[in-house]
Design an enzyme around this catalytic site. Structure first.
Site, short mmCIF file in Angstrom:
data_model
loop_
_atom_site.label_atom_id
_atom_site.label_comp_id
_atom_site.label_asym_id
_atom_site.label_seq_id
_atom_site.Cartn_x
_atom_site.Cartn_y
_atom_site.Cartn_z
N PHE A 191 0.43 -6.44 1.78
CA PHE A 191 1.30 -6.94 0.88
C PHE A 191 2.14 -7.86 1.13
O PHE A 191 2.78 -7.69 2.53
CB PHE A 191 2.05 -5.67 0.28
CG PHE A 191 2.84 -5.71 -1.03
CD1 PHE A 191 2.35 -6.10 -2.26
CD2 PHE A 191 4.15 -5.64 -0.92
CE1 PHE A 191 3.19 -6.09 -3.46
CE2 PHE A 191 5.01 -5.87 -2.08
CZ PHE A 191 4.49 -5.97 -3.46
N ASP B 158 1.29 1.78 4.84
CA ASP B 158 1.83 1.58 3.45
C ASP B 158 0.92 2.33 2.56
O ASP B 158 -0.13 1.78 2.20
CB ASP B 158 2.14 0.32 3.28
CG ASP B 158 3.08 -0.08 2.04
OD1 ASP B 158 3.07 0.73 1.32
OD2 ASP B 158 3.64 -1.23 1.98
N LYS C 289 4.86 3.82 -8.78
CA LYS C 289 3.49 3.68 -9.00
C LYS C 289 2.99 4.84 -9.59
O LYS C 289 3.39 5.39 -10.67
CB LYS C 289 2.79 2.73 -7.95
CG LYS C 289 3.55 1.52 -7.68
CD LYS C 289 3.26 0.85 -6.46
CE LYS C 289 3.91 -0.54 -6.62
NZ LYS C 289 3.76 -1.19 -5.01
N ARG D 195 -6.29 -7.13 -12.74
CA ARG D 195 -6.17 -5.74 -12.03
C ARG D 195 -6.24 -4.55 -13.10
O ARG D 195 -5.29 -4.69 -13.65
CB ARG D 195 -4.80 -5.38 -11.14
CG ARG D 195 -5.02 -5.92 -9.82
CD ARG D 195 -3.82 -5.33 -8.77
NE ARG D 195 -2.78 -5.04 -9.47
CZ ARG D 195 -1.49 -4.82 -8.76
NH1 ARG D 195 -1.73 -4.73 -7.56
NH2 ARG D 195 -0.32 -4.76 -9.46
#
Ligand SMILES: *Cc1c(COP(=O)(O)O)cnc(C)c1O
Length: 423
Positions: free
Chosen positions: A125, A204, A230, A384
């Site tokens: 990321f 992560d 998330k 996505r």
């Protein structure tokens, strides 16, 4: 022969997690496939927030710290520990993912002599890259960053890590699941490679926690950070967490000394004495409202159980992949995620030269009775499709693929869209 759509319906009929769908706020005409970016709002969170705001804050005021709020971090850490396969005294809840990454990366570079390399990959990321770049530029000028390059832009083989890692490597920091392609590293395998070379690992977990089992202890992970808004459905900007293996905690020191990382914050001593154990990684007054919202999201994951979530995510991923291959690849889409189930997290990316417009046409249908479908777009050409097994049905995936097909076949993406900041 059963029609394909009937088989999809059947999968929903026998889905043991189907009952969780109604425990979230569901806007009408709306299919949400972006739980890997911002999870949905649990109904229980609405109730909880009302209580916290009206009763605990409104009426309890300062008394609520002792009665309710000071225990909140530990309660939530226990829950995250269960979800990530860690011990309760190895998880600290608070701050953001990027800040926690900074704290742990700084701490691990600080206590090591003779090793001067941070290893990561180009699938990681951007914020993680920025944190490492800032560390080297501002704090560790003799260190360097070694970015492993993915050959296909989708995945990275453990061979590449084996070849590159050395006794110069201080830290190996990777996303467990890559945010773009959904590629998943094998935690066990990579931790073993790192451990063999005495290299600390810092994972992560932002795109994996709540979607796939993590098993921090069993896999031999040293450190980790992760995001809760998330798949954990904690709400926008909800507090992140960090994990430090028990026997490493006393060797790592938080680069930001502050009162919540003090051995005894409420003695108001002017000299800093670092707390023992995981508490040393805390910084500030806990964000009570955000923590309260997060707790109900975690409760749902715990009630559904990680193994069930994983099993459903695998079935859904396979169904989606099959539909992409048969229905979308012939229309010019390419699969931008690993084909193999066990190499994938819980989202699948597809690429198309007009991905941005197709994404916008999905979100903003022209006809009123067409459901809005929300995936997300990642530049330059990726859509996505996030599968949150807790609330997505198999039919959601079927409808999304059918809608994408319709948009492309009818050319619905060829129109002007208003510019937006976040896509
Ligand atoms: C979402 C995400 C983050 C979020 O970082 P913040 O500091 O919470 O803004 C970090 N890393 C990864 C891999 C992510 O997916």
């Amino acid at each position: 022969m059963t029609a394909f759509i009937d088989r999809v319906k059947q999968m929903d009929d026998i889905d043991p997690l189907a009952r969780f769908r109604e425990r979230f706020v569901q806007p009408p005409h709306f299919i949400y496939l972006d739980g890997n970016s911002l999870g949905k709002l649990p109904l229980a969170t609405l109730d909880r927030m009302k209580t916290v705001i009206e009763e605990e804050w409104g009426h309890g005021l300062i008394r609520s710290w002792n009665e309710k709020w000071l225990q909140l971090n530990q309660t939530i850490a226990n829950k995250i520990a269960t979800i990530t396969g860690a011990r309760a005294d190895e998880i600290m809840v608070g701050d953001s993912t990027s800040l926690n990454l900074f704290k742990l990366a700084y701490a691990s570079l600080h206590f090591q002599d003779g090793r001067n390399e941070i290893m990561t990959d180009d699938l990681n990321f951007p914020s993680d890259h920025y944190v490492f770049q800032g560390l080297v530029e501002k704090h560790f000028p003799n260190h360097r960053i070694h970015v492993l390059k993915s050959k296909d832009g989708i995945s990275l083989g453990s061979e590449q890590i084996k070849q590159a890692i050395s006794d110069k490597t201080a830290l190996l920091s990777l996303s467990h699941i890559a945010y773009k392609s959904g590629f998943k590293y094998d935690l066990y395998e990579i931790n073993e490679i790192a451990n063999m070379h005495g290299v600390l690992t810092l994972w992560d977990l932002s795109h994996s926690v709540g979607a796939v089992p993590v098993e921090l202890n069993q896999s031999g992970a040293d450190m980790a950070v992760g995001c809760t808004y998330k798949y954990l459905n904690g709400g926008p900007g909800s507090p992140a967490f960090l994990y430090v293996k028990k026997d490493l905690q006393e060797r790592l020191s938080n680069p930001i000394s502050s009162w919540f990382g003090h051995e005894a914050p409420f003695t108001f001593d002017t000299d800093f004495k670092e707390a023992r154990g995981i508490d040393r990684f805390a910084i500030s007054t806990p964000p009570v409202l955000a923590l309260s919202a997060l707790e109900r999201g975690l409760d749902l994951i715990l009630e559904a159980e990680m193994d069930n979530l994983q099993a459903k995510s695998v079935l859904q991923g396979d169904l989606l992949m099959q539909m992409i291959l048969t229905k979308l690849v012939p229309l010019g889409f390419k699969v931008a995620s690993p084909y193999v189930t066990h190499r994938r997290g819980s989202h699948i990316s597809i690429s198309h030269p007009k991905a941005y417009q197709i994404n916008r046409a999905m979100i903003e249908p022209l006809k009123e009775n067409t459901a809005a479908i929300i995936p997300d777009f990642r530049p330059p050409d990726l859509i996505r499709i996030g599968i949150a097994p807790l609330y997505n049905s198999f039919m959601d995936l079927y409808k999304a693929v059918e809608r994408i097909r319709e948009i492309v076949e009818k050319g619905e993406m060829d129109r002007d869209f208003e510019p937006q900041i976040v896509t």
